[in-house]
Scaffold this active site. Structure first.
Site, PDB file in Angstrom:
ATOM      1  N   LYS A 275      23.315   1.201  10.651  1.00 36.44           N
ATOM      2  CA  LYS A 275      24.505   0.713  11.372  1.00 36.44           C
ATOM      3  C   LYS A 275      25.436   1.835  11.783  1.00 36.44           C
ATOM      4  CE  LYS A 275      24.483  -0.009   6.861  1.00 36.44           C
ATOM      5  NZ  LYS A 275      23.845  -0.774   5.841  1.00 36.44           N
TER       6      LYS A 275
ATOM      7  N   GLY B 137      20.084  -2.197  -5.503  1.00 34.39           N
ATOM      8  CA  GLY B 137      19.677  -1.697  -4.179  1.00 34.39           C
ATOM      9  C   GLY B 137      20.532  -2.228  -3.045  1.00 34.39           C
TER      10      GLY B 137
ATOM     11  N   LYS C  58      29.575  -2.241  11.081  1.00 38.98           N
ATOM     12  CA  LYS C  58      28.949  -3.525  11.436  1.00 38.98           C
ATOM     13  C   LYS C  58      29.841  -4.300  12.408  1.00 38.98           C
ATOM     14  CE  LYS C  58      26.403  -3.868   7.092  1.00 38.98           C
ATOM     15  NZ  LYS C  58      26.485  -4.267   5.695  1.00 38.98           N
TER      16      LYS C  58
HETATM   17  N1  HSE Z   1      25.341  -1.415   1.694  1.00 39.30           N
HETATM   18  C1  HSE Z   1      25.177  -2.478   2.592  1.00 39.30           C
HETATM   19  C2  HSE Z   1      25.836  -3.704   2.007  1.00 39.30           C
HETATM   20  C3  HSE Z   1      23.708  -2.735   2.793  1.00 39.30           C
HETATM   21  O1  HSE Z   1      26.095  -3.697   0.816  1.00 39.30           O
HETATM   22  O2  HSE Z   1      26.118  -4.642   2.732  1.00 39.30           O
HETATM   23  C4  HSE Z   1      23.427  -3.762   3.875  1.00 39.30           C
HETATM   24  O3  HSE Z   1      23.874  -3.319   5.118  1.00 39.30           O
END
Ligand code: HSE
Length: 590
Positions: free
Chosen positions: A352, A433, A451
């Site tokens: 992004k 993750g 985003k």
């Molecule tokens: N680090 C991002 C989140 C991963 O936690 O939303 C997904 O874009």
């Protein structure tokens, strides 16, 4: 006041049937989840009707004979339906892993009624309202095929009976399609496995279909479809063409081969490893270059079968058809994204930060070099927010979009609301993750701002300067504010919002907002994302898993599959499925 339409009120509904011919092992449930997600991300709701795993029904019949010795049909029907029950539950689990909101329903939970011979019955009714109500929360309903309930217990619909279940569901739910997914890509003049010269049909009428399909589609299902005016599509996994069985003139098909593609994967973190799993599960479709990583020895230990390299030239060797960039960051990754398009590859990325900075340039490179650029996973993880915006904006005026768009922050805020310690919650989000390599990108609102910029592009056709997006950091949130919110029965969420200002320019901000527990965002748990899209006459709501290996890999893989279909000339790269149902409806009306 605007009416709040849940995404469940989407106008398109597909019944997809997955038979035993595409269910050879449990690995096939992930393939089926890809197929279902492909429909969901175009805004369709899906009823997935599923058969037992290949061989399971035969085994159950044999088992029944062994134990029951010529038992009557009622007892056998009760046993053999278990194959479908188990299969529906497994598909539900595969969809959950992929982050697709799903409800699995047994026949008694939707009053799916049947009558007749216990081993060759017919379906007679379904509580339509009960089924449709489940779409308030779910995008997919999984139903076991092959049987229904009677006063005296379950009865089965005869071999191939899941086809009949699909046709009847399509009829009762007034679905836009009844698509039967088989191990062949349509109905042929002869068995294509045995006769290489066999011709596939684009369309056939019901009677011809019964003559030539030789059991490929259950006879009873074709008869019911003819009687009820249901159009049947016979198709293979991953294809956007089919044989249509309807009240039509027969038409032979043009051959449309899926081209095998060479893929260069750059990056092997949580998402990269998931995408490689999916690519390797389709060896007939993809050749994989060595995966670009910093330290091959670190990754090789857990993935002995997979080739890794630290050399970009090796990762990008043999002119890959698609470069899949999953490294993150805006340094090297940014250069590689640009050079991929310049060098003639299609580009799929979940990055992004790169898209938010470079979308205009990447778009024009893609245009200039006639390449595909796809980045669905950059926003929403597996939640198809960009796809939904794309289907809305040609027709509707979007006024604002706001959402919970960082899974890590939502996970942490949810944990804090439950009384967890900040540092523990951050560590947990990293371990699962969800977090970026540097979690401050999540906590400080930078990830949400990236985003939001991409969302603004899809909603308003403008990409704001990232420096103009103010953001409130979760690291600066005093514990007293969380405590005060809890005492007032409010819940704090990180919200990104963009709208058009009076000067016609996009205004965007990322803030921490205390919301009443009734608010649509308040119920988003863990790594969930949720979006409210305010249009001129209604507000749409969409939610899903916003981070994590499998939902994000699902979205990346869907982009790759879309490109493969587009390259084969089977579909435009976007909205390939969205237009089909209208075509069906027109045919039905004519
Ligand atoms: N680090 C991002 C989140 C991963 O936690 O939303 C997904 O874009």
């Amino acid at each position: 006041m605007n009416k709040l339409y849940l995404a469940s009120k989407a106008p398109r509904l597909s019944v997809l049937k997955f038979g035993s011919s595409v269910l050879h092992s449990t690995a096939d449930y992930a393939r089926i989840a890809h197929e279902i997600y492909r429909h969901v991300r175009t805004g369709e709701k899906v009823v997935a009707v599923v058969s037992a795993l290949d061989g399971e029904t035969d085994n159950l019949f044999a088992l029944g004979e062994d134990v029951g010795h010529h038992a009557d049909g009622v007892g056998i029907a009760r046993l053999v339906r278990c194959g479908e029950l188990k299969s529906a539950a497994l598909l539900g689990l595969a969809l959950e892993r992929a982050g697709v909101p799903t409800a699995v329903l047994d026949p008694h939970e939707m009053d799916l009624r049947a009558e007749g011979d216990p081993l060759d019955a017919n379906l007679t009714g379904l509580d339509r309202a009960k089924v449709l109500a489940r779409f308030e929360q779910a995008d997919v309903i999984v139903a076991p095929g092959f049987f229904g309930d009677t006063e005296v217990g379950p009865v089965t619909l005869g071999r191939g009976g899941t086809d009949l279940t699909a046709v009847m569901f399509a009829h009762w739910l007034d679905a836009d399609r009844a698509r039967l997914i088989k191990d062949v890509d349509g109905v042929y003049t002869d068995d294509p496995a045995k006769s290489p010269d066999a011709l596939r049909f684009d369309q056939l009428d019901y009677q011809e279909a019964r003559e030539v399909s030789r059991g490929l589609v259950q006879d009873k299902a074709i008869l019911a479809a003819e009687d009820l005016g249901v159009v049947i599509e016979v198709a293979a996994l991953g294809r956007s063409y089919e044989t249509r069985i309807a009240k039509v003139e027969r038409a032979p098909a043009q051959t449309r081969e899926v081209q095998r593609l060479r893929i260069a994967v750059l990056g092997h973190g949580a998402v990269g490893a998931g995408v490689c799993d999916y690519l390797e599960a389709h060896p007939n479709r993809f050749d994989l270059n060595p995966v670009l990583v910093r330290d091959p020895s670190k990754h090789g230990a857990n993935h002995a079968e997979r080739a890794f390299t630290a050399t970009p030239e090796e990762a990008l060797a043999h002119q890959p058809d698609i470069v899949v960039e999953l490294m993150g960051g805006t340094g090297f990754a940014r250069c590689l994204c640009q050079s991929a398009l310049r060098d003639g590859s299609d580009l799929v990325t979940a990055n992004k930060a790169v898209i938010a900075l470079d979308l205009a340039r990447l778009d024009s490179l893609a245009h200039e070099h006639k390449r595909h650029l796809r980045y669905s996973a950059a926003v929403g993880g597996g939640t198809p927010i960009l796809e939904l915006l794309d289907t809305l904006t040609p027709r509707e005026t979007v006024r604002s979009v706001e959402g919970v768009m960082n899974g890590t922050c939502n996970y942490i805020l949810d944990a804090l609301d439950g009384g967890a310690l900040f540092a523990d919650a951050v560590a947990q989000a990293q371990a699962l993750g969800f977090a970026e390599a540097d979690p401050s990108t999540d906590l400080d609102g930078d990830d949400a701002a990236d985003k939001l910029a991409i969302i603004a592009h899809h909603a308003f056709g403008q990409i704001p300067d990232l420096r103009d997006i103010p953001r409130e950091s979760l690291s600066a949130l005093p514990p007293e504010r969380i405590e005060a919110a809890r005492e007032a029965d409010l819940v704090i969420k990180q919200i990104g919002r963009c709208s058009l200002g009076p000067d016609g320019k996009v205004e965007a901000r990322v803030e921490l907002r205390a919301l009443p527990r009734m608010h649509a965002f308040a119920s988003l748990r863990n790594e969930a994302n949720g979006f409210l899209i305010e249009c001129s006459d209604r507000t749409r709501y969409l939610k899903g898993k916003g981070a994590g290996r499998w939902p994000t890999a699902e979205s990346v893989f869907a982009d790759i599959m879309d490109i493969q279909r587009a390259r084969a000339g089977n579909a435009p790269a976007r909205q390939d499925l969205a237009d089909d149902p209208m075509r069906l409806k027109q045919d039905l009306a004519s």
